[in-house]
Design an enzyme around this catalytic site. Structure first.
Site, PDB file in Angstrom:
ATOM      1  CG  ASP A   6      35.049  47.389  49.964  1.00  0.00           C
ATOM      2  OD1 ASP A   6      35.489  48.231  49.172  1.00  0.00           O
ATOM      3  OD2 ASP A   6      34.563  46.291  49.590  1.00  0.00           O
ATOM      4  CG  ASP A 100      31.322  47.043  47.678  1.00  0.00           C
ATOM      5  OD1 ASP A 100      31.863  48.063  47.209  1.00  0.00           O
ATOM      6  OD2 ASP A 100      31.954  46.001  47.948  1.00  0.00           O
ATOM      7  CD  GLU A 101      34.468  51.889  47.903  1.00  0.00           C
ATOM      8  OE1 GLU A 101      35.409  52.209  48.644  1.00  0.00           O
ATOM      9  OE2 GLU A 101      34.584  51.646  46.700  1.00  0.00           O
TER      10      GLU A 101
HETATM   11  P1  TTP Z   1      34.831  45.875  45.046  1.00  0.00           P
HETATM   12  O1  TTP Z   1      34.517  46.273  46.453  1.00  0.00           O
HETATM   13  O2  TTP Z   1      36.037  46.450  44.407  1.00  0.00           O
HETATM   14  O3  TTP Z   1      34.986  44.297  44.969  1.00  0.00           O
HETATM   15  P2  TTP Z   1      34.206  43.165  45.717  1.00  0.00           P
HETATM   16  O4  TTP Z   1      33.256  43.707  46.727  1.00  0.00           O
HETATM   17  O5  TTP Z   1      33.591  42.257  44.701  1.00  0.00           O
HETATM   18  O6  TTP Z   1      35.361  42.344  46.426  1.00  0.00           O
HETATM   19  P3  TTP Z   1      36.235  42.750  47.694  1.00  0.00           P
HETATM   20  O7  TTP Z   1      35.771  44.091  48.138  1.00  0.00           O
HETATM   21  O8  TTP Z   1      35.967  41.667  48.703  1.00  0.00           O
HETATM   22  O9  TTP Z   1      37.639  42.741  47.207  1.00  0.00           O
HETATM   23  O10 TTP Z   1      33.603  46.200  44.119  1.00  0.00           O
HETATM   24  C1  TTP Z   1      32.270  46.119  44.562  1.00  0.00           C
HETATM   25  C2  TTP Z   1      31.381  45.578  43.465  1.00  0.00           C
HETATM   26  O11 TTP Z   1      31.487  46.396  42.310  1.00  0.00           O
HETATM   27  C3  TTP Z   1      31.768  44.193  43.019  1.00  0.00           C
HETATM   28  O12 TTP Z   1      31.147  43.172  43.801  1.00  0.00           O
HETATM   29  C4  TTP Z   1      31.327  44.165  41.581  1.00  0.00           C
HETATM   30  C5  TTP Z   1      31.429  45.604  41.119  1.00  0.00           C
HETATM   31  N1  TTP Z   1      32.626  45.784  40.281  1.00  0.00           N
HETATM   32  C6  TTP Z   1      32.506  45.691  38.898  1.00  0.00           C
HETATM   33  O13 TTP Z   1      31.386  45.520  38.382  1.00  0.00           O
HETATM   34  N2  TTP Z   1      33.627  45.822  38.124  1.00  0.00           N
HETATM   35  C7  TTP Z   1      34.874  46.017  38.664  1.00  0.00           C
HETATM   36  O14 TTP Z   1      35.873  46.118  37.926  1.00  0.00           O
HETATM   37  C8  TTP Z   1      35.002  46.085  40.095  1.00  0.00           C
HETATM   38  C9  TTP Z   1      36.346  46.291  40.720  1.00  0.00           C
HETATM   39  C10 TTP Z   1      33.849  45.970  40.851  1.00  0.00           C
HETATM   40 MG    MG Z   2      33.855  45.169  48.129  1.00  0.00          MG
END
Ligand code: TTP
Ligand code: MG
Length: 342
Positions: A6, A100-101
Site C-alpha cells: 500500500d 495504490d494497493e
Molecule cells: P489510502 O491507501 O487509504 O490512503 P493513502 O495512500 O493516502 O495513505 P496511507 O495509505 O499512507 O494511509 O488511499 C489511497 C488513495 O485513495 C489516497 O491517496 C487518496 C484516495 N482516497 C480518497 O480519495 N478518499 C478516501 O476516503 C480515501 C481513504 C482514499
Molecule cells: Mg495508501
C-alpha cells in the site's frame, strides 16, 4: 505467501514528487471548494488532525498553512500504472485492489532471499528506485492479515505476520476489513473491543448474536482466512493469420477475424479483461488496437463483437497481409494456499 503493498499517502506523495518544493510541508489533496472533503493528507498534515474524509473547511481551520491541492487523477493514475507494473514483474500472481494497493503472491519471489524481511525490503527498494515513492508492506499467509499488517507500521513500514491469531488478538475490532463504524459500535456494545475478544467468544453465541458475518470474522480472529487471490497464470492468448493473398475485402477479413476470435476463446479457460486486434497492411505497417472491459469475463459473443467493432473502427480499406486477435489481463479465482508457511 501473500504481500499486501500500500503506497504511503498516495495522492500527496505523487504531488510532492512532482513539486519538490512541497517536501516536508503539510499537503492536502481534495476538492478545493468549501463543501468538499479531503481525499488524503500527507503525514505532516495528519499531525494537524486532517485525514481522508475530513471536510475541507475543517481542514483549512486545523491546518491554515497547509498546501491545498485539487485532485489530479491523471497524475495519480500514471504513477499507479508504473508501480503496478513493477509489482507485476515481482509477483507470480497479483490482484490490484485500488489505485495504490495490491496483493501479490510472492511464494516464488521470496525463495531468493534469506528472510521475508529482506524480500519485503527488496520490493520497497525497487519501487522507490524506479518511482521515488514509498510504500508499506505486510506479508502473511492470509490476505486479511497481510492487509492489516501493511497498515501496522505506516508510513514506510514492513510487518511480517507469522502467527495470524497472535498478531490480530490485541488489535481493535474495527481493524478487521469489513467491520465499519456501525458494526464496530455493535461489537463494542457486546463487550468485544479487540479481535482477541471475538476469538474467545463461544461459537454458538457468535452465531446467535453476530450471524454469518460474525462467524467469518471469528474465523479470521482464529487465524483462518478463506479469501482468494485473483490469479493470473498465462498473460495472454492470441492467434494471428497471414492471408494467402493480400486483400481489402472487409467481409472476408471479418470472417477470418471471427474465426481467430473463436480459436482464442477455445484456447483460454480464463476470464479476460482486455481484447486486442492486430492489422498488418501489405506495406508492413502494423496497428494494434485494444479495448478494456469493465470486468473480467469469458464470453465468446463479447469477444467476437468487440474484435469486430475494433476492426471496423480502425480498418483503413487498404490491402491486408495479416490479422490477429488477442485477449489479455487474464484472471481466475483460486483458493489461496494456507499451508507451506512457518
Ligand atoms: P489510502 O491507501 O487509504 O490512503 P493513502 O495512500 O493516502 O495513505 P496511507 O495509505 O499512507 O494511509 O488511499 C489511497 C488513495 O485513495 C489516497 O491517496 C487518496 C484516495 N482516497 C480518497 O480519495 N478518499 C478516501 O476516503 C480515501 C481513504 C482514499
Ligand atoms: Mg495508501
Amino acid at each position: 505467501m501473500i504481500a499486501h503493498v500500500d503506497m504511503d499517502c498516495f495522492f500527496c506523495a505523487c504531488e510532492v514528487k512532482h513539486n519538490p518544493e512541497f517536501a516536508g510541508k503539510p499537503v492536502i489533496v481534495g476538492s478545493t471548494g468549501s463543501r468538499g472533503v479531503v481525499s488524503t493528507a500527507n503525514y505532516e498534515a495528519r499531525q494537524f488532525n486532517v485525514f481522508s474524509a475530513t471536510p475541507i473547511s475543517i481542514a483549512r481551520h486545523r491546518c491554515p498553512d497547509g498546501i491545498f491541492l485539487p485532485v489530479d487523477y491523471g497524475l495519480y493514475s500514471q504513477e499507479s500504472k508504473r508501480v503496478m507494473g513493477i509489482l507485476e514483474d515481482i509477483a507470480d500472481d497479483m490482484q490490484q485492489v485500488s489505485v495504490d494497493e495490491a496483493y501479490l503472491d510472492i511464494s516464488r519471489f521470496i525463495k531468493t532471499f534469506n528472510s521475508l524481511e529482506d524480500a519485503a525490503q527488496a520490493i520497497k527498494d525497487r519501487i522507490y528506485e524506479r518511482t521515488k515513492l514509498t510504500c508499506s508492506i505486510g506479508i502473511s499467509h492470509s490476505k486479511v492479515a497481510a492487509k492489516i499488517a501493511s497498515d501496522y507500521r505506516k508510513p514506510g513500514g514492513i510487518t511480517i505476520v507469522r502467527d495470524m491469531k497472535e498478531f490480530l488478538a490485541p488489535l481493535p475490532i474495527g481493524k478487521i476489513p469489513g467491520i465499519g463504524k456501525v458494526s464496530k459500535q455493535r461489537y463494542q456494545s457486546l463487550g468485544i473491543l479487540t479481535i482477541g475478544d471475538l476469538a474467545k467468544k463461544d461459537r454458538f453465541w457468535v452465531i446467535d448474536n453476530l450471524g454469518k458475518a460474525g462467524v467469518h470474522f471469528q474465523d479470521l480472529a482464529w487465524g483462518i482466512d478463506h479469501s482468494h487471490l485473483e490469479r493470473r497464470t498465462t498473460k495472454s492468448h492470441s492467434r494471428e493469420h497471414t492471408l494467402q493473398q493480400d486483400t481489402a475485402d472487409t467481409d472476408g477479413l471479418l470472417k477470418v477475424l471471427i474465426s481467430l476470435a473463436e480459436r482464442v476463446h477455445k484456447d483460454t479457460q480464463q476470464s479476460f479483461r482486455v481484447i486486442s486486434i492486430k492489422i498488418r497492411y501489405n506495406d508492413f505497417t502494423t496497428i494494434t488496437r485494444d479495448r478494456s472491459l469493465s470486468a473480467p469475463i469469458r464470453s465468446l459473443p463479447l469477444l467476437t463483437e468487440t474484435a469486430r467493432a475494433l476492426f471496423l473502427e480502425n480498418y483503413e480499406q487498404k490491402p491486408v497481409r495479416l490479422i490477429g486477435v488477442k485477449v489479455s489481463n487474464l484472471c481466475r479465482e483460486v483458493q489461496s494456499t494456507l499451508d507451506s508457511f512457518r
